[in-house]
Design an enzyme around this catalytic site. Sequence first.
Site, PDB file in Angstrom:
ATOM      1  N   ASP A 157     -34.612  27.227   4.625  1.00  0.00           N
ATOM      2  CA  ASP A 157     -33.381  26.427   4.595  1.00  0.00           C
ATOM      3  C   ASP A 157     -32.531  26.945   3.431  1.00  0.00           C
ATOM      4  O   ASP A 157     -33.067  27.474   2.458  1.00  0.00           O
ATOM      5  CB  ASP A 157     -33.723  24.949   4.367  1.00  0.00           C
ATOM      6  N   ASN A 207     -32.865  27.001  14.337  1.00  0.00           N
ATOM      7  CA  ASN A 207     -32.335  25.631  14.321  1.00  0.00           C
ATOM      8  C   ASN A 207     -31.151  25.435  13.369  1.00  0.00           C
ATOM      9  O   ASN A 207     -30.332  24.552  13.588  1.00  0.00           O
ATOM     10  CB  ASN A 207     -33.486  24.676  13.945  1.00  0.00           C
ATOM     11  N   LYS A 226     -22.136  27.751  20.013  1.00  0.00           N
ATOM     12  CA  LYS A 226     -23.290  27.265  20.786  1.00  0.00           C
ATOM     13  C   LYS A 226     -23.303  27.880  22.197  1.00  0.00           C
ATOM     14  O   LYS A 226     -24.377  28.120  22.748  1.00  0.00           O
ATOM     15  CB  LYS A 226     -23.293  25.736  20.844  1.00  0.00           C
ATOM     16  N   ASP A 276     -30.403  31.897   3.385  1.00  0.00           N
ATOM     17  CA  ASP A 276     -29.180  31.650   4.146  1.00  0.00           C
ATOM     18  C   ASP A 276     -29.305  32.472   5.433  1.00  0.00           C
ATOM     19  O   ASP A 276     -29.354  33.710   5.377  1.00  0.00           O
ATOM     20  CB  ASP A 276     -27.974  32.116   3.303  1.00  0.00           C
ATOM     21  N   TYR A 310     -17.580  25.406  16.869  1.00  0.00           N
ATOM     22  CA  TYR A 310     -18.970  25.009  17.151  1.00  0.00           C
ATOM     23  C   TYR A 310     -19.321  25.227  18.638  1.00  0.00           C
ATOM     24  O   TYR A 310     -20.373  25.788  18.958  1.00  0.00           O
ATOM     25  CB  TYR A 310     -19.127  23.541  16.759  1.00  0.00           C
TER      26      TYR A 310
HETATM   27  N1  LIG Z   1     -27.718  16.094  15.146  1.00  0.00           N
HETATM   28  C1  LIG Z   1     -27.099  16.262  16.295  1.00  0.00           C
HETATM   29  O1  LIG Z   1     -26.505  15.329  16.855  1.00  0.00           O
HETATM   30  C2  LIG Z   1     -27.132  17.619  16.981  1.00  0.00           C
HETATM   31  C3  LIG Z   1     -26.692  17.682  18.299  1.00  0.00           C
HETATM   32  C4  LIG Z   1     -26.719  18.905  18.962  1.00  0.00           C
HETATM   33  C5  LIG Z   1     -27.174  20.029  18.314  1.00  0.00           C
HETATM   34  N2  LIG Z   1     -27.590  19.942  17.019  1.00  0.00           N
HETATM   35  C6  LIG Z   1     -28.050  21.170  16.377  1.00  0.00           C
HETATM   36  O2  LIG Z   1     -29.346  20.965  15.858  1.00  0.00           O
HETATM   37  C7  LIG Z   1     -29.537  21.799  14.733  1.00  0.00           C
HETATM   38  C8  LIG Z   1     -30.021  20.965  13.568  1.00  0.00           C
HETATM   39  O3  LIG Z   1     -29.019  20.021  13.267  1.00  0.00           O
HETATM   40  P1  LIG Z   1     -29.285  18.664  12.438  1.00  0.00           P
HETATM   41  O4  LIG Z   1     -28.518  17.628  13.111  1.00  0.00           O
HETATM   42  O5  LIG Z   1     -30.723  18.497  12.206  1.00  0.00           O
HETATM   43  O6  LIG Z   1     -28.504  19.032  11.115  1.00  0.00           O
HETATM   44  P2  LIG Z   1     -28.876  18.764   9.581  1.00  0.00           P
HETATM   45  O7  LIG Z   1     -27.619  18.975   8.836  1.00  0.00           O
HETATM   46  O8  LIG Z   1     -29.612  17.489   9.433  1.00  0.00           O
HETATM   47  O9  LIG Z   1     -29.881  19.964   9.291  1.00  0.00           O
HETATM   48  C9  LIG Z   1     -29.452  21.298   9.324  1.00  0.00           C
HETATM   49  C10 LIG Z   1     -30.203  22.054   8.258  1.00  0.00           C
HETATM   50  O10 LIG Z   1     -29.711  23.398   8.265  1.00  0.00           O
HETATM   51  C11 LIG Z   1     -29.555  23.818   6.917  1.00  0.00           C
HETATM   52  N3  LIG Z   1     -28.567  24.891   6.820  1.00  0.00           N
HETATM   53  C12 LIG Z   1     -27.228  24.784   6.839  1.00  0.00           C
HETATM   54  N4  LIG Z   1     -26.668  25.994   6.658  1.00  0.00           N
HETATM   55  C13 LIG Z   1     -27.688  26.874   6.535  1.00  0.00           C
HETATM   56  C14 LIG Z   1     -27.751  28.280   6.318  1.00  0.00           C
HETATM   57  N5  LIG Z   1     -26.651  29.008   6.175  1.00  0.00           N
HETATM   58  N6  LIG Z   1     -28.965  28.854   6.232  1.00  0.00           N
HETATM   59  C15 LIG Z   1     -30.101  28.122   6.330  1.00  0.00           C
HETATM   60  N7  LIG Z   1     -30.096  26.788   6.530  1.00  0.00           N
HETATM   61  C16 LIG Z   1     -28.896  26.182   6.629  1.00  0.00           C
HETATM   62  C17 LIG Z   1     -29.125  22.562   6.163  1.00  0.00           C
HETATM   63  O11 LIG Z   1     -29.363  22.695   4.777  1.00  0.00           O
HETATM   64  C18 LIG Z   1     -29.970  21.485   6.837  1.00  0.00           C
HETATM   65  O12 LIG Z   1     -31.199  21.303   6.195  1.00  0.00           O
HETATM   66  C19 LIG Z   1     -28.215  22.502  14.489  1.00  0.00           C
HETATM   67  O13 LIG Z   1     -28.244  23.780  15.073  1.00  0.00           O
HETATM   68  C20 LIG Z   1     -27.225  21.610  15.197  1.00  0.00           C
HETATM   69  O14 LIG Z   1     -26.078  22.320  15.596  1.00  0.00           O
HETATM   70  C21 LIG Z   1     -27.577  18.752  16.329  1.00  0.00           C
END
Ligand SMILES: NC(=O)c1ccc[n+]([C@@H]2O[C@H](COP(=O)([O-])OP(=O)(O)OC[C@H]3O[C@@H](n4cnc5c(N)ncnc54)[C@H](O)[C@@H]3O)[C@@H](O)[C@H]2O)c1
Length: 247
Positions: A36, A89, A157, A62, A153
């Site tokens: 992360d 993810n 995606k 990153d 976004y």
């Molecule tokens: N939560 C939702 O409603 C939802 C819906 C559809 C898709 N998603 C997708 O699910 C995945 C996880 O999302 P989430 O909701 O758990 O988000 P979140 O923000 O809770 O977690 C995302 C994590 O990614 C890390 N991150 C951000 N930029 C980064 C980078 N450059 N390198 C490494 N790590 C990085 C953040 O620090 C965080 O810990 C994402 O790809 C998001 O697009 C989420």
Amino acid sequence: MRFENKVAIVTGSGNGIGKEVAKRLAKEGASVVITDINPANCKYTEEEIVESGGNALSIPADVSKKEDVMNVVQEALNVFGKIDILVNNAGIVKDSKITEMTEEDWDNVVDICLKGSFLFAKYTAEHMIEQSYGKIVNIASRAYLGNPGQANYSSAKSGVLGLTKSLAKELGKFNITVNAVAPGLIETNALKEHPKYERIKELQKKDTPIQRIGLPEDVANAVLFFASNESSYISGDVLHVTGGRFG
Ligand SMILES: NC(=O)c1ccc[n+]([C@@H]2O[C@H](COP(=O)([O-])OP(=O)(O)OC[C@H]3O[C@@H](n4cnc5c(N)ncnc54)[C@H](O)[C@@H]3O)[C@@H](O)[C@H]2O)c1
């Protein structure tokens, strides 16, 4: 214990969906590399897994930086000797109307959601090809269908799905499956802190056939299926975890 003797990398596993996926993989026997951009959260996830008897190693990185990605892959190989599962993810949103979207907002979202998945797939595939085994699971989003205010976004995606389908065709002959999970709105810590959280939750309930908001466990269930040998004849596919909502 579907993942005994398996090694998994989960990106963005310091929080949210990635953290849940990492914990569940570890619970079912995998050694999990937690990576992360937030080093403290990375460490917390590692500690939580180790405290509950699992095997984990945190390596902050990153996903959009090639050197960081190469380092995670090399460290994972140094410590665990192999990589069986990759869960791409990590992702961010930077929403705005197209007329107000800056080039930086576009680049950040595409770099993290799409380029990051490409980089991790590229450097883990080298090793998966050699061992003739691999499971790549990319986290897309229902937003690939298009959402106002999310041109960056949605495009990233959609790109993740293109990446998934191309890699499935390219890597199938090496016994590597590549699939995607497209979640709808999921109740993560980030969402719970949103000022309009209650209203968002209410609207979601109204617009979703299964009348509730999604949970990180719902996404993890789908990811673990694609990461396991239960899905060994499925590749290039997308599983929607949206409670039946597609619009
Ligand atoms: N939560 C939702 O409603 C939802 C819906 C559809 C898709 N998603 C997708 O699910 C995945 C996880 O999302 P989430 O909701 O758990 O988000 P979140 O923000 O809770 O977690 C995302 C994590 O990614 C890390 N991150 C951000 N930029 C980064 C980078 N450059 N390198 C490494 N790590 C990085 C953040 O620090 C965080 O810990 C994402 O790809 C998001 O697009 C989420």
